[in-house]
Each structure stands twice: as structure tokens, then as C-alpha cells.
Write a protein that holds these residues in place. Structure first.
Motif, PDB file in Angstrom:
ATOM      1  N   THR A 147       0.829  -1.216   0.000  1.00 20.89           N
ATOM      2  CA  THR A 147       0.000   0.000   0.000  1.00 20.89           C
ATOM      3  C   THR A 147       0.860   1.262   0.000  1.00 20.89           C
ATOM      4  N   ALA A 148       2.099   1.164   0.513  1.00 22.25           N
ATOM      5  CA  ALA A 148       2.976   2.344   0.506  1.00 22.25           C
ATOM      6  C   ALA A 148       3.247   2.804  -0.920  1.00 22.25           C
ATOM      7  N   VAL A 149       3.290   1.834  -1.850  1.00 23.85           N
ATOM      8  CA  VAL A 149       3.554   2.168  -3.252  1.00 23.85           C
ATOM      9  C   VAL A 149       2.333   2.791  -3.905  1.00 23.85           C
ATOM     10  N   TYR A 150       1.141   2.224  -3.651  1.00 25.40           N
ATOM     11  CA  TYR A 150      -0.034   2.620  -4.406  1.00 25.40           C
ATOM     12  C   TYR A 150      -0.993   3.544  -3.649  1.00 25.40           C
ATOM     13  N   CYS A 151      -0.865   3.606  -2.320  1.00 17.21           N
ATOM     14  CA  CYS A 151      -1.743   4.482  -1.533  1.00 17.21           C
ATOM     15  C   CYS A 151      -0.982   5.655  -0.914  1.00 17.21           C
ATOM     16  N   GLY A 152       0.342   5.570  -0.901  1.00 15.30           N
ATOM     17  CA  GLY A 152       1.154   6.655  -0.349  1.00 15.30           C
ATOM     18  C   GLY A 152       1.821   6.258   0.952  1.00 15.30           C
ATOM     19  N   VAL A 153       3.041   6.780   1.162  1.00 16.52           N
ATOM     20  CA  VAL A 153       3.808   6.458   2.362  1.00 16.52           C
ATOM     21  C   VAL A 153       3.113   6.921   3.641  1.00 16.52           C
ATOM     22  N   PRO A 154       2.572   8.151   3.714  1.00 21.71           N
ATOM     23  CA  PRO A 154       1.901   8.553   4.957  1.00 21.71           C
ATOM     24  C   PRO A 154       0.746   7.624   5.333  1.00 21.71           C
ATOM     25  N   ALA A 155      -0.041   7.190   4.341  1.00 26.29           N
ATOM     26  CA  ALA A 155      -1.151   6.269   4.625  1.00 26.29           C
ATOM     27  C   ALA A 155      -0.622   4.946   5.156  1.00 26.29           C
ATOM     28  N   ALA A 156       0.441   4.427   4.527  1.00 24.51           N
ATOM     29  CA  ALA A 156       1.019   3.169   4.982  1.00 24.51           C
ATOM     30  C   ALA A 156       1.657   3.318   6.364  1.00 24.51           C
ATOM     31  N   ASN A 157       2.257   4.480   6.630  1.00 23.51           N
ATOM     32  CA  ASN A 157       2.860   4.726   7.939  1.00 23.51           C
ATOM     33  C   ASN A 157       1.818   4.612   9.046  1.00 23.51           C
ATOM     34  N   SER A 158       0.673   5.251   8.849  1.00 25.54           N
ATOM     35  CA  SER A 158      -0.412   5.167   9.840  1.00 25.54           C
ATOM     36  C   SER A 158      -0.945   3.745   9.956  1.00 25.54           C
ATOM     37  N   ALA A 159      -1.017   3.057   8.803  1.00 27.15           N
ATOM     38  CA  ALA A 159      -1.517   1.682   8.814  1.00 27.15           C
ATOM     39  C   ALA A 159      -0.581   0.759   9.580  1.00 27.15           C
ATOM     40  N   PHE A 160       0.746   0.916   9.388  1.00 25.43           N
ATOM     41  CA  PHE A 160       1.707   0.100  10.127  1.00 25.43           C
ATOM     42  C   PHE A 160       1.567   0.332  11.625  1.00 25.43           C
ATOM     43  N   ALA A 161       1.349   1.584  12.035  1.00 24.85           N
ATOM     44  CA  ALA A 161       1.192   1.879  13.467  1.00 24.85           C
ATOM     45  C   ALA A 161      -0.035   1.180  14.030  1.00 24.85           C
ATOM     46  N   THR A 162      -1.137   1.232  13.277  1.00 23.92           N
ATOM     47  CA  THR A 162      -2.373   0.572  13.731  1.00 23.92           C
ATOM     48  C   THR A 162      -2.191  -0.939  13.798  1.00 23.92           C
ATOM     49  N   ALA A 163      -1.611  -1.516  12.740  1.00 22.61           N
ATOM     50  CA  ALA A 163      -1.429  -2.961  12.702  1.00 22.61           C
ATOM     51  C   ALA A 163      -0.470  -3.434  13.797  1.00 22.61           C
ATOM     52  N   GLN A 164       0.595  -2.662  14.031  1.00 26.48           N
ATOM     53  CA  GLN A 164       1.558  -3.055  15.073  1.00 26.48           C
ATOM     54  C   GLN A 164       0.891  -3.089  16.439  1.00 26.48           C
ATOM     55  N   ARG A 165       0.022  -2.098  16.706  1.00 27.54           N
ATOM     56  CA  ARG A 165      -0.690  -2.082  17.984  1.00 27.54           C
ATOM     57  C   ARG A 165      -1.584  -3.307  18.125  1.00 27.54           C
ATOM     58  N   VAL A 166      -2.313  -3.635  17.071  1.00 27.66           N
ATOM     59  CA  VAL A 166      -3.226  -4.789  17.127  1.00 27.66           C
ATOM     60  C   VAL A 166      -2.448  -6.088  17.304  1.00 27.66           C
ATOM     61  N   LEU A 167      -1.368  -6.249  16.563  1.00 28.46           N
ATOM     62  CA  LEU A 167      -0.587  -7.482  16.665  1.00 28.46           C
ATOM     63  C   LEU A 167       0.077  -7.611  18.031  1.00 28.46           C
ATOM     64  N   ALA A 168       0.497  -6.472  18.597  1.00 25.91           N
ATOM     65  CA  ALA A 168       1.088  -6.509  19.943  1.00 25.91           C
ATOM     66  C   ALA A 168       0.049  -6.916  20.972  1.00 25.91           C
ATOM     67  N   GLU A 169      -1.162  -6.397  20.849  1.00 25.33           N
ATOM     68  CA  GLU A 169      -2.243  -6.790  21.752  1.00 25.33           C
ATOM     69  C   GLU A 169      -2.546  -8.273  21.621  1.00 25.33           C
ATOM     70  N   GLU A 170      -2.524  -8.756  20.395  1.00 22.52           N
ATOM     71  CA  GLU A 170      -2.766 -10.174  20.145  1.00 22.52           C
ATOM     72  C   GLU A 170      -1.706 -11.037  20.817  1.00 22.52           C
ATOM     73  N   GLU A 171      -0.451 -10.627  20.678  1.00 26.42           N
ATOM     74  CA  GLU A 171       0.633 -11.385  21.288  1.00 26.42           C
ATOM     75  C   GLU A 171       0.556 -11.332  22.801  1.00 26.42           C
ATOM     76  N   GLN A 172       0.193 -10.158  23.325  1.00 20.19           N
ATOM     77  CA  GLN A 172       0.087  -9.997  24.784  1.00 20.19           C
ATOM     78  C   GLN A 172      -0.972 -10.905  25.371  1.00 20.19           C
ATOM     79  N   HIS A 173      -2.061 -11.072  24.631  1.00 23.87           N
ATOM     80  CA  HIS A 173      -3.166 -11.907  25.132  1.00 23.87           C
ATOM     81  C   HIS A 173      -3.012 -13.362  24.722  1.00 23.87           C
ATOM     82  N   GLY A 174      -1.896 -13.677  24.050  1.00 23.14           N
ATOM     83  CA  GLY A 174      -1.640 -15.067  23.666  1.00 23.14           C
ATOM     84  C   GLY A 174      -2.595 -15.606  22.646  1.00 23.14           C
ATOM     85  N   GLU A 175      -3.100 -14.761  21.773  1.00 20.53           N
ATOM     86  CA  GLU A 175      -4.066 -15.200  20.759  1.00 20.53           C
ATOM     87  C   GLU A 175      -3.350 -15.785  19.545  1.00 20.53           C
TER      88      GLU A 175
END
Length: 375
Positions: free
Chosen positions: A347-375
């Protein structure tokens, strides 16, 4: 017209759940003119003509034909259209075809609606006599009193009466042969398809008692009786027929809710349901029927592929709250964190780096929560 197939008209999205509509003896698919366009908003509607009626070739059946022969033609039509499993609704002879399909080919029928029809048609003799009359004299005489057989006094549909008059006598007589031989009363209890029966209170051809007989025998069947309706209820009382069919076909919404829970998880859906108000209820129903009941259930793409497409679309439009929900859904659909990262990098290529930057931050938070809860 394809000589080896029933003439038909297809309406609605090709990816929507298929729904086949069968006509009555003497009519064409015009019987469904006031119903099919409405149903096509959420279904791939295919309505067809019986042999020798409308645009169907008369030599598709011959003397001594059975309802099973007509059902085989319906299956051949479905096969030609790439339709494996379908909902079915039929009137009179079309309803008898539906009963045969539900009994002998339950793997092909997802739901059944039998309208102004019967599991038998009052014995063989009247139909043998009618077949002989038509073979001898043609259809002009029968067409003269079609209104009395089909509608309440004062109502008519000239197009359907014309279709009756112009039907091929030999094919019409062969359909009479099929009605003469039809009797499924002793096997109705074997039908396992979800079944709706619609009766016209003023129907002289298949009175409500015929539909009650089916409803009493088919497990978990539903019966609706329409005041003011005669034999061709979809033409005379289209709104009432539509209401009954929509409620019956609501199985799409139920399947949609199942898929929604499988993809998003019970906790999320329960929260959404708990927040539902009269103001948002129709939107929630729309999501379940359309997004989850029709799009996410389409087998053309698997759920992993749908998750990747959905993540990309959400990044492109900056829907970060929805993105977080669908990162969780992507994990539930089998995507690894590495694959999710690869999608976001794309998406960084086709939607823009700022959009992908925000998306990575959101996804990292969700994945960290998942790992924390052992999901």
C-alpha cells in the motif's frame, strides 16, 4: 433461443445467491414480471419458460413426460449457467418441479418455495382428458376461460392469457401428462430443504388445503395463505408474494451473520449488536445481508484474499478504526504478521507512504495486543 435448453431470463448480480423461478402451466416467465425485478436486488434471479411455452422449444419433452423430465431440464439450465446450488420458487406445475428437485436432488436446492401448487393434482383422469382435448382441438378454447381458472373475477393479465393461447399444444399436452402422473404425498416427509408454502385463499385449481397437506408433512415447513389471491398469486398479489419470499429467503442474512462472526469474532459482533438502535437496525441488517451474506460468501475469492483486499482498501481511505478490526480478521482468516506487513508495504507504493505509515502503526498495535493476550 437455445433448442436444447429452457428459454430463460437472468437478472441481478452474477455473484449473488442464485434463485430459479418456475412458471405455471400455460404461462411464461412473464408470470414473475412484478416479482423478479425486486428479488434481483439481492439475488441472481433466473426465470424460465416450460417447454413449448414462451421461448422454449416444444420438442424438449414429448407424450408421457413426467415432472422428473421437467426437473432434469431445470438442472441442465442451471448447469449451463454454472449454478451448482440454488434457491427455487415455482407456481403450480413449477411448484411441483420444485418439490421433485427438493426430494430427488436436495444437494442442489438451498431453499424451496411452492406457490399455489400441490403434491398431487386431483388424480390422472382430468389431466389425461385435458391432454387429449388439447391434442385434438388446440388451446384456443382453454385460453378463453383462463381468467376464471387463474384469477378472481374482474382481474386479468392479458400477456399471460396470450401466452396460454400461443403455447404449443403438443408440449402443453405433455405437461398435462406430467401433472397426471405426479403424486408425492407419501414422500413429503423425506424433504429436508427449508420450505415455504404460499396458498391463494380463492384458488380453485390448488385450494389452500393442498398447500396445508404439504406443510403438515414437510418438516419445519412454513405456510402463508393470501386473502384475495387466486391461482397465479405472483401476478395478482405481487407485494404479498414478495413479502413472504423475502422473509423466506432471509437465510442469506442468517448465513451472513454466521460469516460475520467467523471473520470478525463473536466479541466484536456482540458489541455491535448491543449498540444497535432502531436508527441503525436497517444498516446492521444491510451489512449482514449484503456485505457478509453475499460478498464474503462468494467462493470466487477465499477469505485470505478478501482480507488482503479489504486491508488495502481501508488503508487507501484512511479508515483506521476499521483497519484495526480487519487486521484481527486477517489473522483469523489465516494471514501471518509477515503477510499483513507485506500487504501494508504494497500500500505504501499505491496508496502513499503517509497512509502506509499510519496503517503500520495501527497494525503493530493490534498485533502486539494479540501477542500480549496469547491469541
Amino acid at each position: 433461443m437455445t433448442p436444447t435448453l429452457l428459454n430463460h431470463l437472468a437478472e441481478g448480480p452474477a455473484s449473488a445467491p442464485p434463485l430459479l423461478l418456475g412458471p405455471s402451466l400455460g404461462t411464461s416467465y412473464a408470470l414473475w414480471d412484478k416479482v423478479a425485478p425486486e428479488l434481483s436486488a439481492g439475488h441472481r434471479v433466473v426465470r424460465f419458460d416450460l417447454p413449448g411455452h414462451g421461448g422454449s422449444a416444444p420438442d424438449l419433452i414429448g407424450p408421457g413426460a413426467t415432472v422428473g423430465d421437467l426437473a432434469a431440464l431445470v438442472l441442465a439450465l442451471a448447469d449451463s449457467l454454472g449454478i451448482e446450488r440454488f434457491g427455487y420458487a415455482g407456481v403450480s406445475l413449477g411448484g411441483a418441479v420444485g418439490l421433485h428437485l427438493a426430494l430427488h436432488h436436495p444437494e442442489r436446492v438451498s431453499s424451496l418455495a411452492v406457490i399455489c401448487s400441490s403434491a398431487h393434482f386431483d388424480g390422472a383422469k382430468p389431466w389425461q382428458e385435458r391432454a387429449a382435448l388439447v391434442r385434438r382441438e388446440g388451446l384456443a378454447g382453454l385460453a378463453e376461460n383462463a381468467d376464471a381458472r387463474w384469477f378472481t373475477p374482474g382481474f386479468s393479465v392479458p400477456r399471460l392469457v396470450r401466452d396460454h393461447r400461443e403455447a404449443d399444444p403438443g408440449a402443453y399436452a405433455a405437461c398435462c401428462d406430467a401433472l397426471a402422473a405426479f403424486d408425492l404425498r407419501d414422500r413429503l416427509g423425506e424433504i429436508s430443504v427449508r420450505t415455504l408454502l404460499i396458498a391463494g385463499r380463492q384458488d380453485p385449481a390448488t385450494p389452500p388445503a393442498h398447500l396445508r397437506e404439504i406443510a403438515d408433512a414437510v418438516p419445519h415447513a412454513t405456510l402463508v395463505e393470501l386473502p384475495g389471491a387466486s391461482h397465479l398469486a405472483p401476478a395478482q398479489c405481487p407485494e404479498a408474494v414478495l413479502t413472504a419470499l423475502r422473509a423466506h429467503l432471509g437465510g442469506v442474512a442468517r448465513r451472513g451473520m454466521e460469516v460475520r462472526r467467523e471473520v470478525l469474532g463473536d466479541a466484536h459482533v456482540d458489541r455491535a449488536q448491543a449498540r444497535q438502535t432502531p436508527f441503525t437496525a436497517r444498516f446492521q441488517d444491510f451489512i449482514s445481508r449484503y456485505a457478509w451474506g453475499e460478498i464474503w460468501t462468494d467462493p470466487t475469492l477465499d477469505r485470505r484474499e478478501r482480507s488482503m483486499i479489504t486491508l488495502t482498501a481501508l488503508v487507501a481511505h484512511g479508515h483506521h478504526e476499521e483497519l484495526a478490526m480487519h487486521v484481527r480478521a486477517a489473522r483469523r482468516n489465516g494471514l501471518s504478521p509477515e503477510e499483513i506487513g507485506a500487504v501494508l508495504l504494497q500500500t505504501a507504493v499505491y496508496c502513499g507512504v503517509p497512509a502506509a505509515n499510519s496503517a503500520f502503526a495501527t497494525a503493530q498495535r493490534v498485533l502486539a495486543e494479540e501477542e500480549q493476550h496469547g491469541e
